[in-house]
Design a protein around this motif. Structure first.
Motif, mmCIF file in Angstrom:
data_model
loop_
_atom_site.group_PDB
_atom_site.id
_atom_site.type_symbol
_atom_site.label_atom_id
_atom_site.label_comp_id
_atom_site.label_asym_id
_atom_site.label_seq_id
_atom_site.Cartn_x
_atom_site.Cartn_y
_atom_site.Cartn_z
ATOM 1 N N ARG A 95 66.672 -2.442 55.925
ATOM 2 C CA ARG A 95 66.683 -3.620 57.265
ATOM 3 C C ARG A 95 65.965 -3.094 58.108
ATOM 4 O O ARG A 95 66.130 -2.155 58.997
ATOM 5 N N LEU A 96 64.369 -3.288 58.014
ATOM 6 C CA LEU A 96 63.508 -2.464 58.947
ATOM 7 C C LEU A 96 62.728 -3.353 60.109
ATOM 8 O O LEU A 96 62.778 -4.562 59.842
ATOM 9 N N SER A 97 62.748 -2.825 60.984
ATOM 10 C CA SER A 97 61.883 -3.533 62.282
ATOM 11 C C SER A 97 60.409 -3.666 61.783
ATOM 12 O O SER A 97 59.824 -3.015 60.890
ATOM 13 N N THR A 98 59.631 -4.644 62.241
ATOM 14 C CA THR A 98 58.240 -4.694 61.870
ATOM 15 C C THR A 98 57.508 -3.349 62.363
ATOM 16 O O THR A 98 56.629 -2.887 61.545
ATOM 17 N N LYS A 99 57.911 -2.729 63.486
ATOM 18 C CA LYS A 99 57.302 -1.409 63.832
ATOM 19 C C LYS A 99 57.592 -0.447 62.641
ATOM 20 O O LYS A 99 57.068 0.750 62.280
ATOM 21 N N GLY A 100 59.115 -0.583 62.164
ATOM 22 C CA GLY A 100 59.227 0.407 60.965
ATOM 23 C C GLY A 100 58.552 0.268 59.680
ATOM 24 O O GLY A 100 58.289 1.321 58.944
ATOM 25 N N ILE A 101 58.145 -0.994 59.435
ATOM 26 C CA ILE A 101 57.418 -1.345 58.210
ATOM 27 C C ILE A 101 56.086 -0.659 58.551
ATOM 28 O O ILE A 101 55.524 0.128 57.415
ATOM 29 N N LYS A 102 55.326 -0.539 59.606
ATOM 30 C CA LYS A 102 54.284 -0.099 59.912
ATOM 31 C C LYS A 102 54.372 1.431 59.746
ATOM 32 O O LYS A 102 53.423 2.132 59.284
ATOM 33 N N THR A 103 55.452 2.103 60.329
ATOM 34 C CA THR A 103 55.590 3.492 60.029
ATOM 35 C C THR A 103 55.592 3.945 58.673
ATOM 36 O O THR A 103 55.059 4.932 58.520
ATOM 37 N N VAL A 104 56.394 3.306 57.768
ATOM 38 C CA VAL A 104 56.310 3.576 56.561
ATOM 39 C C VAL A 104 54.955 3.681 55.802
ATOM 40 O O VAL A 104 54.442 4.456 55.020
ATOM 41 N N LYS A 133 69.972 -3.591 63.732
ATOM 42 C CA LYS A 133 69.232 -2.280 64.182
ATOM 43 C C LYS A 133 68.582 -1.891 62.949
ATOM 44 O O LYS A 133 69.035 -1.965 62.002
ATOM 45 N N CYS A 134 67.388 -1.106 63.431
ATOM 46 C CA CYS A 134 66.542 -0.933 62.359
ATOM 47 C C CYS A 134 66.944 0.408 61.271
ATOM 48 O O CYS A 134 67.281 1.211 62.003
ATOM 49 N N ASP A 135 67.136 0.452 60.208
ATOM 50 C CA ASP A 135 67.618 1.476 59.395
ATOM 51 C C ASP A 135 66.774 2.850 59.568
ATOM 52 O O ASP A 135 67.270 3.768 59.351
#
Length: 146
Positions: free
Chosen positions: A117-126, A70-72
């Motif tokens: 531990r992030l999803s690639t969408k989470g990395i884009k959000t950051v 799961k994305c953190d």
């Protein structure tokens, strides 16, 4: 031809004492030993079979932790209801996993690196919010756990 009358040959060992053990007493002794062994197996402290290093035992973070995929940051998890339709039009269920990546960010609020531990969408959000602190504040994530 007839053999002369001789007494039968006997082998005697006078150094060992002979104690007759009956079958019943032998089985009873084995059963008593079995009961004692099973009773002692379920009581007391468990055996430590594996070796643990002293550094791993004293550290606050465990090295083997089972975590949900799961994305953190965003909380994205696997799509368990995906279906594949074959040529014969059979519908087969499959799991679509989230593309999770371990990523380190520097938190200005904590003054240290945080590993998420992030999803690639989470990395884009950051990247969109400019820092991990702003993104964590927006999504209500406590960075002190990481």
């Amino acid at each position: 031809r007839l053999l002369p009358d001789r007494p039968p040959a006997t082998i005697t060992n006078h150094s060992l004492p002979i104690h007759p053990i009956t079958m019943k007493s032998a089985i009873t002794a084995l059963l008593v030993a079995l009961v004692i062994a099973t009773a002692s197996a379920f009581t007391g402290t468990p055996l430590q079979l594996g070796r643990t290093s002293t550094a791993a035992a004293h550290s606050t973070r465990s090295t083997l932790v089972m975590r949900e995929r799961k994305c953190d940051l965003l909380g994205k998890k696997a799509n368990r209801k995906a279906r594949v339709v074959t040529f014969s039009h059979k519908r087969i269920h499959k799991v679509q996993q989230v593309n999770l990546q371990w990523k380190r960010f520097y938190s200005d609020d904590l003054g240290r690196q945080v590993r998420l531990r992030l999803s690639t969408k989470g990395i884009k959000t950051v990247n969109k919010y400019g820092s991990i602190d702003a993104a964590a504040k927006k999504f209500g994530v406590n960075l002190t756990k990481y």
